[in-house]
Design an enzyme around this catalytic site. Sequence first.
Site, PDB file in Angstrom:
ATOM      1  N   HIS A   1       0.826  -1.207   0.000  1.00 30.45           N
ATOM      2  CA  HIS A   1       0.000   0.000   0.000  1.00 30.45           C
ATOM      3  C   HIS A   1       0.864   1.262   0.000  1.00 30.45           C
ATOM      4  O   HIS A   1       0.558   2.240  -0.694  1.00 30.45           O
ATOM      5  CB  HIS A   1      -0.922  -0.028   1.215  1.00 30.45           C
ATOM      6  CG  HIS A   1      -1.731   1.210   1.397  1.00 30.45           C
ATOM      7  ND1 HIS A   1      -1.671   1.968   2.536  1.00 30.45           N
ATOM      8  CD2 HIS A   1      -2.618   1.828   0.576  1.00 30.45           C
ATOM      9  CE1 HIS A   1      -2.486   3.004   2.420  1.00 30.45           C
ATOM     10  NE2 HIS A   1      -3.077   2.941   1.239  1.00 30.45           N
TER      11      HIS A   1
ATOM     12  N   GLU B   1       2.013   1.868  -3.468  1.00 33.22           N
ATOM     13  CA  GLU B   1       0.959   2.479  -4.268  1.00 33.22           C
ATOM     14  C   GLU B   1       1.002   4.009  -4.131  1.00 33.22           C
ATOM     15  O   GLU B   1       0.884   4.737  -5.120  1.00 33.22           O
ATOM     16  CB  GLU B   1      -0.397   1.939  -3.845  1.00 33.22           C
ATOM     17  CG  GLU B   1      -1.573   2.586  -4.550  1.00 33.22           C
ATOM     18  CD  GLU B   1      -2.785   2.719  -3.656  1.00 33.22           C
ATOM     19  OE1 GLU B   1      -3.358   3.821  -3.600  1.00 33.22           O
ATOM     20  OE2 GLU B   1      -3.165   1.717  -3.008  1.00 33.22           O
ATOM     21  N   HIS B   2       1.176   4.502  -2.907  1.00 32.10           N
ATOM     22  CA  HIS B   2       1.295   5.948  -2.692  1.00 32.10           C
ATOM     23  C   HIS B   2       2.532   6.512  -3.392  1.00 32.10           C
ATOM     24  O   HIS B   2       2.464   7.569  -4.032  1.00 32.10           O
ATOM     25  CB  HIS B   2       1.385   6.244  -1.188  1.00 32.10           C
ATOM     26  CG  HIS B   2       0.073   6.273  -0.489  1.00 32.10           C
ATOM     27  ND1 HIS B   2      -0.417   7.389   0.142  1.00 32.10           N
ATOM     28  CD2 HIS B   2      -0.868   5.305  -0.303  1.00 32.10           C
ATOM     29  CE1 HIS B   2      -1.596   7.121   0.683  1.00 32.10           C
ATOM     30  NE2 HIS B   2      -1.883   5.859   0.439  1.00 32.10           N
TER      31      HIS B   2
ATOM     32  N   GLU C   1      -3.732   7.877   7.450  1.00 34.54           N
ATOM     33  CA  GLU C   1      -4.806   7.067   6.874  1.00 34.54           C
ATOM     34  C   GLU C   1      -5.156   5.918   7.811  1.00 34.54           C
ATOM     35  O   GLU C   1      -6.339   5.621   8.031  1.00 34.54           O
ATOM     36  CB  GLU C   1      -4.369   6.527   5.518  1.00 34.54           C
ATOM     37  CG  GLU C   1      -5.428   5.690   4.818  1.00 34.54           C
ATOM     38  CD  GLU C   1      -5.016   5.256   3.432  1.00 34.54           C
ATOM     39  OE1 GLU C   1      -5.699   4.384   2.864  1.00 34.54           O
ATOM     40  OE2 GLU C   1      -4.024   5.785   2.906  1.00 34.54           O
TER      41      GLU C   1
END
Length: 485
Positions: free
Chosen positions: A76, A79-80, A156
Amino acid sequence: MRRFCRRPAALLGLLFMGSAALAQPAVPAGKVEQFTLANGLTVIVKPDHRAPTVAHMLWLRVGSMDEVDGTSGVAHVLEHMMFKGTPTLKAGEFSRRVAALGGQENAFTGRDNTGYYQQIPASKLEDVMRLEADRFAHSQWSDDEFRREIEVVKEERRMRTEESPHAQLYEQANAVTFVASPYRRPIVGWMSDLDAMTPADVRSFYQRWYVPANAAVVVAGDVDVARVKKLAEKYYGGLPARPVPVRKPRLEPEQKGLRSLDFKAQASQSYVSLAFKVPQLAGADLLPATPTATPTAAASREALALTVLAAVLDGYSGARLERALVQGQGQPASERVADSAGASSGLIGRGPQLFTLDGVPAAGKTTQQVADALRRQVALIAQSGVSQAELQRVKTQWAASETYKLDSVFSQARELGSNWVQGLPLDANARLIAQLRTITAAEVQAVAAKYFGDDQLTQATLRPQPMDPNRKPRPPASPSAGDLR
């Protein structure tokens, strides 16, 4: 917020957690073409000329299940970081250019996959293919950029997990339900792993898994197949081939007894989740029948029957759980057990699947009363079966949903990419609907009797704690932390 396991209704409109969606459209014969470039990258094209728009997606067969302990969340985080530039693009420039083309874009990470997508005017397809191929092959970022972005990911996690009692429960329950399977780790990562993560961890994951043979480009919309193929060869075909890392099996050992979790958190209501380990559908069993049945055929058939069972329990307004537990049909209002109740079945994934029952107790009722009531509804089906009217209702809904989803080229691209990740045929959804239509009442009754004992069960209970009167509300997220991909 993601549920611990998907409802059948959500399964029929499945989002990006890695399974093929039942509700997505059947793929009309002859309209989809797939080819493989010399470097191993797969290209899938589905023309749809009803509107001058195109969905372009890049799918990677890598997600949180491919991480190792100590670096949870790295898929994840990567992905950022993929939005932070290349040798020819500054950080954030990718998104600005797609917006300037009149398009929209984003990305997602799941247990089984990672994906990047743009929806743009058909005339701008070449522009986004050039941008995405550059990003896929040449993504780079400074250590300072990583240090800023890891704080966004932590925020997040705080917002989506640590501020939500239900999300915390799901996370803890997964860690109890699974022992060896990497599904036990949260997609966003444990906070301690995020604290310890380094730029080198993310770069290593990128170099290891972002290789052409582990990726598929999916294009759906107002396109010509020959032109898409030419553009794919031009922008993706020259990327160097590299082998896909060998994946070692991490099989979940057989569960041999009830597992339970009591989770205390500041919350207004109790909640209980019952997760049962169940078989899953194998992709090979969606292929045309052969003279010799596959070794997984019986388990796949049971997985389909469990999907029907979940839909009978909670697949439509007024289904069994709502009538019996929430409405208290045939009982005084004071005997109503739950404010909400649900059922879901995992069906397809790269890792093991679960059948989940869950509910929120009504006033004056306990979580154990809800758990008992949920299991009684399954036991009732095991004893007395389901009606043909119930079966026909859920099967008709699935067939109708195919037509509705055809209106979205994005949904069509998503379906094709999801099927590719799972190793399914391109028309898997049409085949799936066809097989679900053949499931009988006797098969549903049989799985209800087989898979809902204590030995397959993990029961997770949220125990509400008093709210802290001195707790200060969190300040609004900063603009940089608001772009939570």
